[in-house]
Design an enzyme around this catalytic site. Structure first.
Site, PDB file in Angstrom:
ATOM      1  N   GLY A  12      53.665  22.787  40.671  1.00 43.21           N
ATOM      2  CA  GLY A  12      52.570  23.283  39.878  1.00 43.21           C
ATOM      3  C   GLY A  12      51.461  22.423  39.686  1.00 43.21           C
ATOM      4  N   ASP A  57      57.514  28.044  46.779  1.00 41.61           N
ATOM      5  CA  ASP A  57      58.131  28.884  45.570  1.00 41.61           C
ATOM      6  C   ASP A  57      59.330  28.250  44.962  1.00 41.61           C
ATOM      7  OD1 ASP A  57      58.946  30.781  43.793  1.00 41.61           O
ATOM      8  OD2 ASP A  57      58.560  32.320  45.117  1.00 41.61           O
ATOM      9  N   TYR A 113      59.543  32.991  26.586  1.00 44.48           N
ATOM     10  CA  TYR A 113      58.928  31.531  26.898  1.00 44.48           C
ATOM     11  C   TYR A 113      59.486  30.707  25.786  1.00 44.48           C
ATOM     12  CZ  TYR A 113      55.075  27.991  27.217  1.00 44.48           C
ATOM     13  OH  TYR A 113      54.388  27.021  27.385  1.00 44.48           O
ATOM     14  N   LYS A 143      61.841  27.679  27.267  1.00 47.99           N
ATOM     15  CA  LYS A 143      61.302  26.014  26.924  1.00 47.99           C
ATOM     16  C   LYS A 143      62.219  25.239  26.145  1.00 47.99           C
ATOM     17  CE  LYS A 143      57.613  26.332  29.617  1.00 47.99           C
ATOM     18  NZ  LYS A 143      57.630  25.635  30.846  1.00 47.99           N
TER      19      LYS A 143
END
Length: 252
Positions: free
Chosen positions: A13, A63, A157, A161
């Site tokens: 990313g 990916d 999320y 995380k």
């Protein structure tokens, strides 16, 4: 100190947002960088920018939810750069929005796949390579302050995380004797495309909670990437490092 000349980093990313900020810091410190990202247009733009800074950079379409793609891309990275010294598992996403009780099982699994299993799958072959070649490498993951304080309406999320913090600690124990250090970066509110895709109320609250009077900028993320990639972080492992301008200490 903090000289990364000859150092090779993978940044998943790394074609935008926090990942690109890490790349800028790494390049400024002399590291070579392999960007793994799905969007080839963004990959090309990131490479152009970083090369204009003098960086030795390559980008690969990958990916990180696909194990076969990871293996293929890692092989290409080694062929191009000859080694890997650090790996930033930064790719991920915000996951679903809304009440967790009203979200289906597959949606939960998709968020886990994107934010947790992608890290497991990325770190796996990289750490095996480091151990086999006796490289005192660095594994870094992008977590979030949401792992510590929670984020209403974004349970997937916050959960994933938090999970990568546990993963960081476990892998740090597994690989410490091999000289590999494993740490997590926990940003607060940073002005990224993802963070700005929130309500104005949420953004205003993030600004009010900052102990230093502002929210995070990309430049704030460059130094931590250099530190964690460098030998100067040799005595730090298994840690979640908060960079939030003091937001998490703000009294409720």
């Amino acid at each position: 100190m903090f000289d990364l000349s000859g150092h090779v980093s993978i940044v998943t990313g790394g074609n935008g947002g926090l990942g690109l900020a890490y790349c800028r810091g790494l390049v400024k410190a002399g590291a070579k960088v392999a960007i793994w990202g799905r969007n080839e247009q963004k990959n090309a733009a990131a490479v152009e920018e970083l090369r204009s800074m003098g960086g030795d950079v390559e980008a690969y379409a990958c990916d990180v939810t696909d194990e076969a793609a990871i293996a293929e891309t890692f092989a290409k990275t080694l062929e191009r750069f000859g080694k890997v010294d650090s790996c930033f598992a930064n790719a991920g996403g915000g996951g679903f929005r809304g009440l967790s009780s009203q979200v289906g099982r597959q949606t939960w699994l998709d968020t886990i796949d994107l934010n947790l299993m992608s890290v497991v799958q990325t770190w796996g072959p990289v750490s095996d390579y480091m151990v086999a070649n006796k490289i005192p490498g660095r594994l870094i993951v992008t977590s979030s302050i949401a792992a510590k304080v929670g984020s209403g309406g974004a349970a997937g999320y916050s959960t994933t995380k938090a999970a990568v913090i546990g993963l960081t600690q476990a892998i740090a124990m597994e690989l410490g004797q091999a000289g590999i250090r494993v740490n997590a970066i926990m940003p607060g509110f940073i002005e990224t495309e993802m963070s700005l895709d929130t309500s104005q109320q949420f953004q205003d609250a993030a600004r009010r909670r900052s102990a230093i009077g502002r929210i995070g900028e990309f430049e704030d993320m460059e130094g931590i990437a250099v530190f964690l990639a460098s030998r100067e972080s040799d005595f730090m492992t298994g840690q979640g490092i908060v960079l939030d301008g003091g937001a998490s200490i703000f009294p409720l």
